[in-house]
Design a protein around this motif. Structure first.
Motif, PDB file in Angstrom:
ATOM      1  N   LEU A 125       0.855  -1.184   0.000  1.00 21.64           N
ATOM      2  CA  LEU A 125       0.000   0.000   0.000  1.00 21.64           C
ATOM      3  C   LEU A 125       0.892   1.236   0.000  1.00 21.64           C
ATOM      4  O   LEU A 125       1.764   1.367   0.866  1.00 21.64           O
ATOM      5  CB  LEU A 125      -0.908  -0.016   1.231  1.00 21.64           C
ATOM      6  CG  LEU A 125      -1.881   1.170   1.385  1.00 21.64           C
ATOM      7  CD1 LEU A 125      -3.178   0.674   2.021  1.00 21.64           C
ATOM      8  CD2 LEU A 125      -1.295   2.280   2.242  1.00 21.64           C
ATOM      9  N   THR A 126       0.697   2.101  -1.004  1.00 26.48           N
ATOM     10  CA  THR A 126       1.437   3.361  -1.045  1.00 26.48           C
ATOM     11  C   THR A 126       0.484   4.479  -0.656  1.00 26.48           C
ATOM     12  O   THR A 126      -0.493   4.740  -1.357  1.00 26.48           O
ATOM     13  CB  THR A 126       1.990   3.620  -2.463  1.00 26.48           C
ATOM     14  OG1 THR A 126       2.688   2.449  -2.892  1.00 26.48           O
ATOM     15  CG2 THR A 126       2.935   4.807  -2.479  1.00 26.48           C
ATOM     16  N   PRO A 127       0.733   5.117   0.513  1.00 21.95           N
ATOM     17  CA  PRO A 127      -0.205   6.142   0.973  1.00 21.95           C
ATOM     18  C   PRO A 127      -0.227   7.343   0.034  1.00 21.95           C
ATOM     19  O   PRO A 127       0.801   7.728  -0.516  1.00 21.95           O
ATOM     20  CB  PRO A 127       0.345   6.545   2.349  1.00 21.95           C
ATOM     21  CG  PRO A 127       1.291   5.468   2.746  1.00 21.95           C
ATOM     22  CD  PRO A 127       1.817   4.886   1.476  1.00 21.95           C
ATOM     23  N   LYS A 128      -1.408   7.906  -0.131  1.00 20.77           N
ATOM     24  CA  LYS A 128      -1.567   9.064  -1.001  1.00 20.77           C
ATOM     25  C   LYS A 128      -0.754  10.243  -0.489  1.00 20.77           C
ATOM     26  O   LYS A 128      -0.177  11.017  -1.249  1.00 20.77           O
ATOM     27  CB  LYS A 128      -3.061   9.444  -1.033  1.00 20.77           C
ATOM     28  CG  LYS A 128      -3.356  10.542  -2.024  1.00 20.77           C
ATOM     29  CD  LYS A 128      -4.789  11.008  -1.888  1.00 20.77           C
ATOM     30  CE  LYS A 128      -5.020  12.112  -2.918  1.00 20.77           C
ATOM     31  NZ  LYS A 128      -6.283  12.782  -2.740  1.00 20.77           N
ATOM     32  N   ASP A 129      -0.685  10.341   0.852  1.00 15.70           N
ATOM     33  CA  ASP A 129       0.009  11.494   1.421  1.00 15.70           C
ATOM     34  C   ASP A 129       1.526  11.323   1.449  1.00 15.70           C
ATOM     35  O   ASP A 129       2.240  12.098   2.089  1.00 15.70           O
ATOM     36  CB  ASP A 129      -0.532  11.807   2.822  1.00 15.70           C
ATOM     37  CG  ASP A 129      -0.364  10.622   3.765  1.00 15.70           C
ATOM     38  OD1 ASP A 129       0.518   9.773   3.508  1.00 15.70           O
ATOM     39  OD2 ASP A 129      -1.112  10.538   4.757  1.00 15.70           O
ATOM     40  N   GLY A 130       2.032  10.276   0.789  1.00 14.08           N
ATOM     41  CA  GLY A 130       3.474  10.170   0.624  1.00 14.08           C
ATOM     42  C   GLY A 130       4.220   9.493   1.760  1.00 14.08           C
ATOM     43  O   GLY A 130       5.436   9.501   1.772  1.00 14.08           O
TER      44      GLY A 130
END
Ligand code: HEC
Length: 449
Positions: free
Chosen positions: A356-361
């Motif tokens: 999972l790559t968080p949207k907020d970086g």
């Protein structure tokens, strides 16, 4: 037809259960494996194995939970004494057992101990390699290494059991056999399943178990089944020797149907192995369930990955082929807590990962990685993540296709799958939602390349 083999209110005395189930957690190290039933792994102490003490200890700590006397979980031979390591190997009598030991602990594709157990440390591999290189000599003294079995307990006491209607008798001449049986589960009182506890009856032949939920009833009598899994079956649990029972987080549970006309159809796919061609071996392994009054959240399973791929007949690079699927989390499944993953492919699958790559970086979160995937060691992996709208979930599946034929998604043994079954809560209750939606391709599911 209703729950014929469910022992309601089953009171299992502590001694019959995994020792740890009664007395809380054991002192086992986190990555250790071990059979759960009594002392199936054998306990030996005091007597000289004839092996140098360092070698003896490495085998005691890492190998004898399976390579015991008698051998457990489909392993072909014991590794208790110097004499046993000097014997001709079961699969290649031109070699001695100790030669295969050196080869298999260094084997990157089929290591010992097998996945999902941890590899031997570099120092331990070196100690064995040095001993073998010097001709595998006897050790002089008595080491007194004790092979301890390491019960992996749960904190609850099971109250229900998923069990077959009858025993399975393993044919003497079948090396491997996949056997399925089903149980329909419903209860009058609303309740949640809070833990799944495999109870292995015959540890000599039971190699691996996968528990599914199916859309319709499957016979309770153990019957040979395909080594694949039906596209409509949803994986709930994977067990392989060394894998702990699955206990759900304290705030979540799997709801049990309260409608006898719509029970949950569970199917256990048992994988038996009989490399020693033993006669008359029977098994009635089961999966015990801890239950409780309904918890705060209902847990559920969904699948990331893809249902739409074809592995070409002759991929490049030694038959390797991969797909890489990305799903941007829609608001409909934001704020879900993900707590267990069960990567699932069929027999030519070699590696699988979900992240999972968080949207907020923020940093990438592992949602279940099996760098050495094996169909014979599918297991659940603990994960811990919460989804946010706009996060990207990526699933990569890799296969080695040397069949000479294209291989498609499907349920036959010769077909393939790429599902990372993932347990989460709270359960999505939308009527248009299905567990396979994230793997169903655009517009709802992942886009693959
Ligand atoms: C979780 C159970 C398990 C553990 C732990 C385990 N093995 Fe095995 N082992 C197996 C099974 C099952 C097989 C047969 C399938 C295979 O060859 O992969 C096997 C096969 C082998 C073989 C091949 C024998 C032959 O004749 O081909 C060797 C050698 C071996 N194991 C050594 C080891 C060593 C050394 C360790 C510890 C460092 C170890 N194993 C730990 C289950 C286990």
């Amino acid at each position: 037809m209703l729950r014929p083999s469910i022992a309601l209110g089953l009171a299992i005395p502590c001694v019959l259960l995994l020792a740890g189930a009664c007395g809380g957690s054991s002192s086992a190290g986190p990555s250790k494996s071990g059979p759960r039933d009594g002392d199936a792994g054998g306990t030996q102490s005091g007597l000289s194995s004839g092996l140098p003490c360092d070698v003896d200890k490495i085998l005691a700590d890492n190998c004898r939970s399976c390579h015991a006397a008698p051998p457990q979980f489909g392993s072909p031979m014991p590794l208790l004494t110097w004499d046993q390591l000097q014997a001709p190997a079961a699969t290649d009598p031109s070699k001695k057992v100790y030669e295969l030991v050196a080869a298999r602990i260094a084997d990157e594709a089929k290591p010992m101990p097998p996945v999902p157990n941890a590899r031997l440390s570099e120092a331990n591999r070196q100690a064995i390699a040095d001993w073998v290189a010097s001709g595998a000599p006897r050790g002089p003294e008595t080491c007194g290494n004790t092979t301890t079995t390491r019960p992996d307990g749960v904190s609850c006491t099971p109250s229900l059991s998923l069990a077959p209607e009858s025993e399975w008798e393993m044919p003497e001449d079948a090396g491997d056999e996949y056997v399925c049986w089903g149980v329909d589960l419903s209860q009058e009182q609303a309740a949640h399943i809070t833990a799944f506890v495999p109870v292995i009856d015959n540890t000599e032949i039971t190699h691996h178990i996968v528990l599914y939920e199916a859309p319709s009833k499957v016979s309770g009598v153990p019957t040979p089944c395909s080594a694949g899994s039906a596209v409509t079956w949803r994986m709930v649990l994977g067990w392989a020797p060394g894998v702990k029972p699955l206990e759900l987080p304290p705030e979540a549970g799997f709801p049990i149907s309260t409608d006898p006309a719509k029970p949950t159809h569970y199917v256990a796919q048992m994988h038996y192995s009989n490399p020693q061609k033993l006669k008359g071996k029977k098994d009635k392994s089961r999966i015990d369930l801890c239950t409780s009054a309904p918890r705060q959240y209902e847990a559920d399973v969904m699948a990331f990955g893809s249902q739409d791929f074809t592995i070409p007949a002759a991929p490049g690079q030694g038959g390797q082929y991969s797909i890489d699927c990305a799903l941007t989390v829609p608001s409909a499944f934001a704020n879900l807590h993900l707590f267990a993953a069960m990567p699932h492919m069929h027999k030519i699958g070699v590696a699988m990962s979900t992240t999972l790559t968080p949207k907020d970086g923020g940093p990438e979160v592992d949602l279940g990685t099996m760098p050495l995937y094996s169909f014979d060691a599918q297991a659940w992996l603990p994960i811990n993540a919460t989804t946010k709208s706009g996060d990207v979930i990526r699933t990569k599946c890799s296969w080695t296709n040397n069949t000479g034929e294209p291989v498609r998604f499907g349920e036959k043994t010769a077909d393939e799958m790429c599902y990372s079954f993932t347990m989460y809560y709270p359960r999505i209750k939308s009527s248009i939602w299905s567990w396979a939606a994230p793997a169903s391709g655009p517009p709802i599911g992942a886009t693959c390349k």
